[in-house]
Motif scaffolding. Structure first.
Motif, PDB file in Angstrom:
ATOM      1  N   SER A 124       0.861  -1.073  -0.367  1.00 16.34           N
ATOM      2  CA  SER A 124      -0.280  -0.252   0.274  1.00 16.34           C
ATOM      3  C   SER A 124       0.681   1.220   0.336  1.00 16.34           C
ATOM      4  O   SER A 124       0.280   1.799   0.148  1.00 16.34           O
ATOM      5  N   PHE A 125       2.478   1.019   0.180  1.00 13.87           N
ATOM      6  CA  PHE A 125       2.623   2.676   0.394  1.00 13.87           C
ATOM      7  C   PHE A 125       3.369   2.829  -1.694  1.00 13.87           C
ATOM      8  O   PHE A 125       4.580   2.829  -1.183  1.00 13.87           O
ATOM      9  N   GLY A 176      -3.018   2.824  14.163  1.00 18.66           N
ATOM     10  CA  GLY A 176      -3.725   2.984  13.196  1.00 18.66           C
ATOM     11  C   GLY A 176      -4.973   2.903  12.817  1.00 18.66           C
ATOM     12  O   GLY A 176      -5.086   1.568  13.003  1.00 18.66           O
ATOM     13  N   PRO A 177      -5.656   3.242  12.023  1.00 23.95           N
ATOM     14  CA  PRO A 177      -7.364   2.769  11.540  1.00 23.95           C
ATOM     15  C   PRO A 177      -6.483   1.485  10.121  1.00 23.95           C
ATOM     16  O   PRO A 177      -5.444   1.978   9.654  1.00 23.95           O
ATOM     17  N   ASN A 178      -7.707   1.048  10.237  1.00 25.63           N
ATOM     18  CA  ASN A 178      -7.808   0.092   9.465  1.00 25.63           C
ATOM     19  C   ASN A 178      -7.094   0.232   8.189  1.00 25.63           C
ATOM     20  O   ASN A 178      -7.474   1.427   8.034  1.00 25.63           O
ATOM     21  N   GLY A 179      -6.275  -0.267   7.403  1.00 24.21           N
ATOM     22  CA  GLY A 179      -6.838   0.026   6.390  1.00 24.21           C
ATOM     23  C   GLY A 179      -4.976   0.938   5.505  1.00 24.21           C
ATOM     24  O   GLY A 179      -4.053   1.529   4.701  1.00 24.21           O
ATOM     25  N   SER A 180      -4.822   1.411   6.581  1.00 24.34           N
ATOM     26  CA  SER A 180      -3.218   2.159   6.772  1.00 24.34           C
ATOM     27  C   SER A 180      -1.855   1.650   6.683  1.00 24.34           C
ATOM     28  O   SER A 180      -1.221   2.317   5.976  1.00 24.34           O
ATOM     29  N   GLY A 181      -1.750   0.471   6.579  1.00 27.33           N
ATOM     30  CA  GLY A 181      -0.672  -0.066   5.744  1.00 27.33           C
ATOM     31  C   GLY A 181      -0.066  -0.363   7.493  1.00 27.33           C
ATOM     32  O   GLY A 181       1.363  -0.555   7.315  1.00 27.33           O
ATOM     33  N   LYS A 182      -0.564  -0.772   8.445  1.00 25.64           N
ATOM     34  CA  LYS A 182       0.257  -0.674   9.615  1.00 25.64           C
ATOM     35  C   LYS A 182       1.074  -3.135   9.639  1.00 25.64           C
ATOM     36  O   LYS A 182       1.803  -3.150   9.428  1.00 25.64           O
TER      37      LYS A 182
END
Length: 280
Positions: free
Chosen positions: A13-14, A31-37
């Motif tokens: 996703s980056f 971080g929120p869901n889908g942020s790339g953690k």
């Protein structure tokens, strides 16, 4: 060992370059869901063995909008700083570099970045088949022993060739002339795999049992056992003895392999068995 910084560009996703800085201590990633953690953790894990726990190949790691991706990290390890770079590209082999020097194999990353990953997919260690458990052993040991990574890569290549021979020998009987050479090489590489796996499980088992006792309030006893080729008398013994046992197994299964047209003998069928209070 600790990770000082990591720069990611074109990975998962980056799609655009992003840099993370870390300190020598515990770091929580929020971080929120889908942020790339999870993608960040996957990038860090990739540096420890050039493989992903979720992707089947490098192409799945590159961002949709990009033709290539890079992961660059500074790591403090062995009392010095290493600059590690992984370059991924569509239609081209990956490049791995340490301090600007290109590596010949991923096994050369051994001992620089060592990671332990636990995620929901790890339930497959129990729920899925032996292949998942072999992959767990391989990933862990490759981080610890360079010789293991080299032997594993060699064994898989030999296995592919032998599988083709067994598949096609009736159409081309001359292939059987080289079958013994592949058996010999596979037994030597396979003996190393069994040796390292058995010793790893031998160290893992008592630690895992103690953790299970703590979790269960001393109500459950976990037992781990490494299961390999039946003729191997002592997986913890010297590789020469394991090699001889593997050769004996190959000889006894030669006719069965020719009839089945598949490789029935070797550590590619090994398993890590788990029991709770004696029940599998």
């Amino acid at each position: 060992m600790y990770l000082k910084s990591i720069e990611i560009h074109g990975f998962k996703s980056f799609a655009n370059k992003i840099v993370f800085q870390f300190h020598n201590g515990i770091t929580g990633i929020v971080g929120p869901n889908g942020s790339g953690k999870t993608n960040l953790l996957e990038a860090i894990g990739f540096l420890s063995g050039a493989r992903s726990h979720r992707a089947r190949g490098d192409r799945e790691l590159i961002s949709f909008q990009r033709d290539q991706g890079t992961i660059t990290a500074q790591v403090n390890s062995r009392d010095r700083t290493f600059l590690i770079e992984a370059q991924l590209a569509r239609g081209r082999r990956r490049k791995l570099l340490v301090n600007h020097v290109k590596l010949k194999t991923a096994a050369e990353l051994t001992g620089i970045v060592q990671t332990v990953l636990f995620c929901p997919e790890d339930l497959a260690l129990i729920k899925s088949g032996a292949a998942e458990r072999r992959a767990f052993l391989d990933h862990a040991i490759c981080q610890l022993r360079p010789r293991y990574g080299e032997a594993l890569a060699q064994y898989h290549k030999l296995l592919d060739h032998k599988t083709r021979i067994l598949r096609d020998w009736e159409k081309n009987p001359s292939l059987l002339e080289v079958l013994e050479d592949f058996n010999e090489a596979m037994a030597r590489a396979g003996a190393l795999l069994i040796h390292y796996r058995a010793h790893f499980v031998g160290k893992l088992a008592p630690r895992a049992a103690q953790i299970q006792r703590d979790f269960s309030g001393d109500r459950e006893e976990l037992t781990l056992s490494y299961q390999t080729v039946g003729t191997v008398r002592n997986p913890l013994g010297p590789t020469v003895s394991i090699y001889e046992d593997l050769r004996a197994h190959q000889d006894s299964h030669r006719r069965a392999e020719l009839e089945a047209r598949s490789c029935l003998s070797g550590p590619h069928k090994d398993d890590l068995a788990a029991w709770i209070d004696g029940q599998p």
